[in-house]
Write a protein that holds these residues in place. Structure first.
Motif, mmCIF file in Angstrom:
data_model
loop_
_atom_site.group_PDB
_atom_site.id
_atom_site.type_symbol
_atom_site.label_atom_id
_atom_site.label_comp_id
_atom_site.label_asym_id
_atom_site.label_seq_id
_atom_site.Cartn_x
_atom_site.Cartn_y
_atom_site.Cartn_z
ATOM 1 N N GLN A 189 7.367 12.542 7.281
ATOM 2 C CA GLN A 189 6.520 12.618 6.082
ATOM 3 C C GLN A 189 6.286 11.220 5.515
ATOM 4 O O GLN A 189 5.207 10.887 5.031
ATOM 5 N N SER A 190 7.354 10.410 5.571
ATOM 6 C CA SER A 190 7.260 9.051 5.053
ATOM 7 C C SER A 190 6.211 8.254 5.841
ATOM 8 O O SER A 190 5.309 7.626 5.277
ATOM 9 N N MET A 191 6.319 8.306 7.160
ATOM 10 C CA MET A 191 5.393 7.548 8.024
ATOM 11 C C MET A 191 3.959 8.034 7.826
ATOM 12 O O MET A 191 3.027 7.221 7.706
ATOM 13 N N TYR A 192 3.796 9.345 7.786
ATOM 14 C CA TYR A 192 2.441 9.911 7.636
ATOM 15 C C TYR A 192 1.793 9.373 6.355
ATOM 16 O O TYR A 192 0.655 8.911 6.342
ATOM 17 N N THR A 193 2.549 9.435 5.277
ATOM 18 C CA THR A 193 2.007 9.011 3.982
ATOM 19 C C THR A 193 1.728 7.511 3.969
ATOM 20 O O THR A 193 0.691 7.062 3.466
ATOM 21 N N GLN A 194 2.654 6.737 4.530
ATOM 22 C CA GLN A 194 2.453 5.288 4.525
ATOM 23 C C GLN A 194 1.217 4.918 5.342
ATOM 24 O O GLN A 194 0.427 4.060 4.949
ATOM 25 N N MET A 195 1.035 5.607 6.480
ATOM 26 C CA MET A 195 -0.138 5.320 7.317
ATOM 27 C C MET A 195 -1.413 5.741 6.594
ATOM 28 O O MET A 195 -2.402 4.992 6.562
ATOM 29 N N THR A 200 0.837 -1.212 0.000
ATOM 30 C CA THR A 200 0.000 0.000 0.000
ATOM 31 C C THR A 200 0.871 1.261 0.000
ATOM 32 O O THR A 200 0.434 2.316 -0.427
ATOM 33 N N SER A 201 2.107 1.144 0.513
ATOM 34 C CA SER A 201 2.973 2.328 0.601
ATOM 35 C C SER A 201 3.537 2.686 -0.767
ATOM 36 O O SER A 201 4.183 1.851 -1.412
ATOM 37 N N PRO A 202 3.350 3.932 -1.212
ATOM 38 C CA PRO A 202 3.954 4.325 -2.487
ATOM 39 C C PRO A 202 5.467 4.394 -2.370
ATOM 40 O O PRO A 202 6.005 4.711 -1.301
ATOM 41 N N LYS A 203 6.151 4.126 -3.475
ATOM 42 C CA LYS A 203 7.627 4.185 -3.478
ATOM 43 C C LYS A 203 8.124 5.543 -3.025
ATOM 44 O O LYS A 203 9.120 5.666 -2.320
ATOM 45 N N GLU A 204 7.398 6.587 -3.465
ATOM 46 C CA GLU A 204 7.832 7.947 -3.134
ATOM 47 C C GLU A 204 7.903 8.136 -1.615
ATOM 48 O O GLU A 204 8.758 8.864 -1.117
ATOM 49 N N ALA A 205 6.991 7.481 -0.898
ATOM 50 C CA ALA A 205 6.995 7.612 0.563
ATOM 51 C C ALA A 205 8.134 6.797 1.162
ATOM 52 O O ALA A 205 8.837 7.253 2.069
ATOM 53 N N ILE A 206 8.337 5.580 0.631
ATOM 54 C CA ILE A 206 9.404 4.732 1.173
ATOM 55 C C ILE A 206 10.756 5.410 0.955
ATOM 56 O O ILE A 206 11.632 5.386 1.814
ATOM 57 N N LEU A 207 10.907 6.062 -0.187
ATOM 58 C CA LEU A 207 12.210 6.654 -0.525
ATOM 59 C C LEU A 207 12.407 8.055 0.063
ATOM 60 O O LEU A 207 13.479 8.641 -0.089
ATOM 61 N N CYS A 208 11.414 8.581 0.758
ATOM 62 C CA CYS A 208 11.557 9.931 1.323
ATOM 63 C C CYS A 208 12.402 9.849 2.593
ATOM 64 O O CYS A 208 12.096 9.081 3.512
ATOM 65 N N SER A 209 13.462 10.640 2.643
ATOM 66 C CA SER A 209 14.381 10.491 3.790
ATOM 67 C C SER A 209 13.855 11.176 5.053
ATOM 68 O O SER A 209 14.397 10.963 6.129
#
Ligand code: AMP
Length: 597
Positions: free
Chosen positions: A206-212, A193-202
């Motif tokens: 922001q990464s956690m927020y988007t993945q959730m 479900t997590s977009p690559k853009e979120a996984i790759l955000c350092s």
């Protein structure tokens, strides 16, 4: 075992895909005659690396057989290779360890002189790691049908990386993978479900927020939840506890929070969060505003079949918390791997969380097993090492590996117990890592690290005429994130026994953190996966009581040593009942991605 029965049934199960059948056949192939695979692997490693400076030192004269290799090449630890690794990291491109160029270093969570160990990697290694990784789902599909109908909500993050002085990247294995073309060009959207853009955000917030957010939007599609470490999954739950209002707001309005400003994420989310979903927002508000979060995972993600998370070794400490939040879902410990090499997978991943065994894959590296001697002095007789195919059920061994990238007879430091065989390939239970006292996540603190940290911190008490006379420690994983607790018994010079002020004690906490290794400090500062260190001062005489307690349970008075880490509930209870004050580190220790030397 299911793999066998599947294969024996002619692999004709209508639900098994062609790719899965291929993977399962490969598993059978690799486990039927591990000894001949091992012979071939060692032969390949030695012949292609015969011109390396390292192997030439031992006069192998082109020999590629096990007998010569074992009689001439010594068993080593990282410190023995440090000079060679340093030369490579400084930019020496000659064949020192490997004839294939070292393309990057994977930074291990094991440390040397307080810094992460650097593990050499060659370009083709990623294929080898992928090969093992690609076996996980075919095995899982045998036990949990229908996983391909949904997606996994995995909380995955990149960690900060650096370059060595010679220009080679130095980063953790998974960060290397997420940044590789393999991952970037993969069809991960159909699996996660997590977009690559979120996984790759350092930026991990922001990464956690988007993945959730994506996990919530796709809550009915989610059929498994995972993270690399259980602590990561628990942090995601804690993140939801702190952010559900804002997340629900985004869902109810169909707009992304202004907290998210990474352009790649914003662009991607404009295609995922396209319209308001009032019903979902109201559902979330209803569930998340309840006091009791027991079973929250299955309430929000009702189709979840299991948690994909490693709960073996030090991570077993998280099992009760995971059971609480998931309402007792199965936990799959699927893979056993390291920066040095990937080792093996669990062929029975839905077993009880306390039971996983890993089948080591003989094509990954050349493996040897050092019989583990509980009272040993650490000396190694090179001839006492056992082959993969010759280990015995019930016995414990330390893993020793020889890799394509140029580690030869390298002690990994993991203690494994043989539990059985799959075909002829042994299966191992992970017992523990040698010398690790405390671990919350990837951090590994040993007795020497802890001793040095206590010594440095206790100097701050000297001015007040106070000394630390005894100490022990405990990894408190009931808090999210978990944190180190250090128990101190103090003695003051003037007999008044007045306690140092909270200010001084707080400084001691921070000084301890400053003294701990780079992985600990990175987890505190960059990953925020460890909470502030706590010192609990206990009453005088507590450690004597601790000794009495141990002796009453059978310890010999002559051999009694203060345990530097405690885990048993009655001991914890005793210590906690004698606490006179507790103090926390007031700020973050220093850490930067650059190495200190
Ligand atoms: P790193 O090199 O930092 O990735 O750490 C690798 C180490 O993590 C291994 O040598 C083990 O000590 C530990 N580890 C990896 N996989 C597992 C597992 N499945 N169960 C327990 N410990 C593990």
């Amino acid at each position: 075992m299911a793999v066998d029965s599947l294969l024996q049934s002619g692999m004709a199960s209508p639900t098994t895909s062609e790719t899965d059948v291929k993977a399962l056949k490969f598993i059978e192939e690799m486990t039927k005659n591990p000894d001949s695979v091992q012979e071939k692997v060692l032969g390949e490693i030695l012949s292609r690396n015969s011109n390396t400076e390292y192997l030439k030192r031992f006069d192998l004269n082109g020999a590629v057989d096990r007998k010569t290799f074992k009689s001439k090449v010594p068993v080593v630890i990282y410190e023995d290779l440090k000079t060679d690794i340093q030369r490579i990291s400084n930019g020496d491109r000659s064949p020192i360890l490997s004839s294939h160029p070292i393309t990057e270093f994977l930074t291990s969570s094991g440390t040397s002189a307080g810094e992460r160990k650097l593990m050499p990697t060659i370009e083709e290694d990623i294929n080898r790691r992928q090969l093992l990784g690609n076996l996980l789902m075919p095995v899982m599909n045998l036990y949990v049908p229908g996983l391909d109908k949904g997606k996994g909500l995995y909380f995955l993050f990149v960690k900060s990386e650096s370059k060595t002085s010679g220009g080679l990247p130095a980063r953790p294995a998974l960060t290397s993978y997420y940044k590789s073309d393999y991952f970037r060009t993969s069809d991960s959207d159909s699996v996660y479900t997590s977009p690559k853009e979120a996984i790759l955000c350092s930026d991990s917030s922001q990464s956690m927020y988007t993945q959730m957010l994506c996990g919530l939007l796709m809550r009915h599609e989610v059929n498994r939840l995972g993270a690399v470490f259980p602590s990561g999954l628990l942090r995601a739950i804690s993140f939801l506890q702190n952010n559900w209002k804002e997340l629900s707001q985004d869902i109810s309005t169909g707009t992304l929070s202004s907290k998210i400003f990474d352009p790649a994420i914003k662009n991607r989310m404009s295609k995922i969060l396209t319209k308001p979903d009032q019903e979902l927002a109201e559902f979330l508000i209803g569930v998340c505003s309840l006091e009791n979060w027991e079973g929250i995972i299955t309430k929000i993600w009702p189709n979840t079949k299991y948690l994909d998370v490693i709960v073996t070794g030090a991570m077993a400490q998280y099992i009760p918390m995971l059971e609480y939040y998931s309402g007792g879902l199965p936990m799959a410990s699927t893979i056993y791997a390291s920066s040095e090499s990937y080792f093996g997978i669990n062929l029975n991943p839905m077993c009880k969380p306390s039971e996983p065994s890993y089948t080591i894959f003989p094509n990954m590296a050349y493996f040897e097993f050092l019989p583990h001697n509980h009272d040993g002095d650490g000396g190694v007789e090179a001839t006492s090492l056992v082959e993969l195919a010759d280990v015995e059920v019930g016995k414990e061994y330390e893993l020793v590996i020889t890799t394509y990238a140029g580690l030869y007879r390298y002690r990994v430091g993991d203690i494994l117990r043989v539990t059985g065989f799959h075909n002829s390939a042994p299966q191992f239970k992970f017992i523990r890592r040698e010398n690790v006292l405390l671990s919350i996540e990837s951090d590994k603190t040993d007795e020497a690290d802890l001793q040095k940290a206590v010594e440095n911190a206790s100097r701050l008490l000297a001015e007040q005429g106070t000394r630390v006379i005894e100490y022990t420690s405990y990894a408190d994983t009931k808090t999210i994130p978990g944190h180190y607790v250090i128990y101190w018994e103090l003695l003051s010079r003037d007999q008044s026994n007045a306690l140092p002020s909270d200010e001084v004690m707080a400084k001691c906490c921070l000084e301890m953190e400053e003294s701990l290794n780079a992985v600990y400090r990175q987890s505190r500062v960059s990953d925020k996966s460890i909470g502030p260190l706590e010192i609990r001062v206990v009453q005088n005489g507590t450690f004597e009581e601790l000794m009495d307690f141990s002796i009453s349970r059978g310890s010999s008075i002559n051999q009694y040593k203060v345990p530097r880490c405690v885990r048993l509930t009655p001991i914890m209870k005793l210590l906690d009942s004698r606490v006179v004050s507790a103090h926390f580190s007031p700020s973050l220790p220093h850490w930067s991605p650059e190495r200190r030397h």
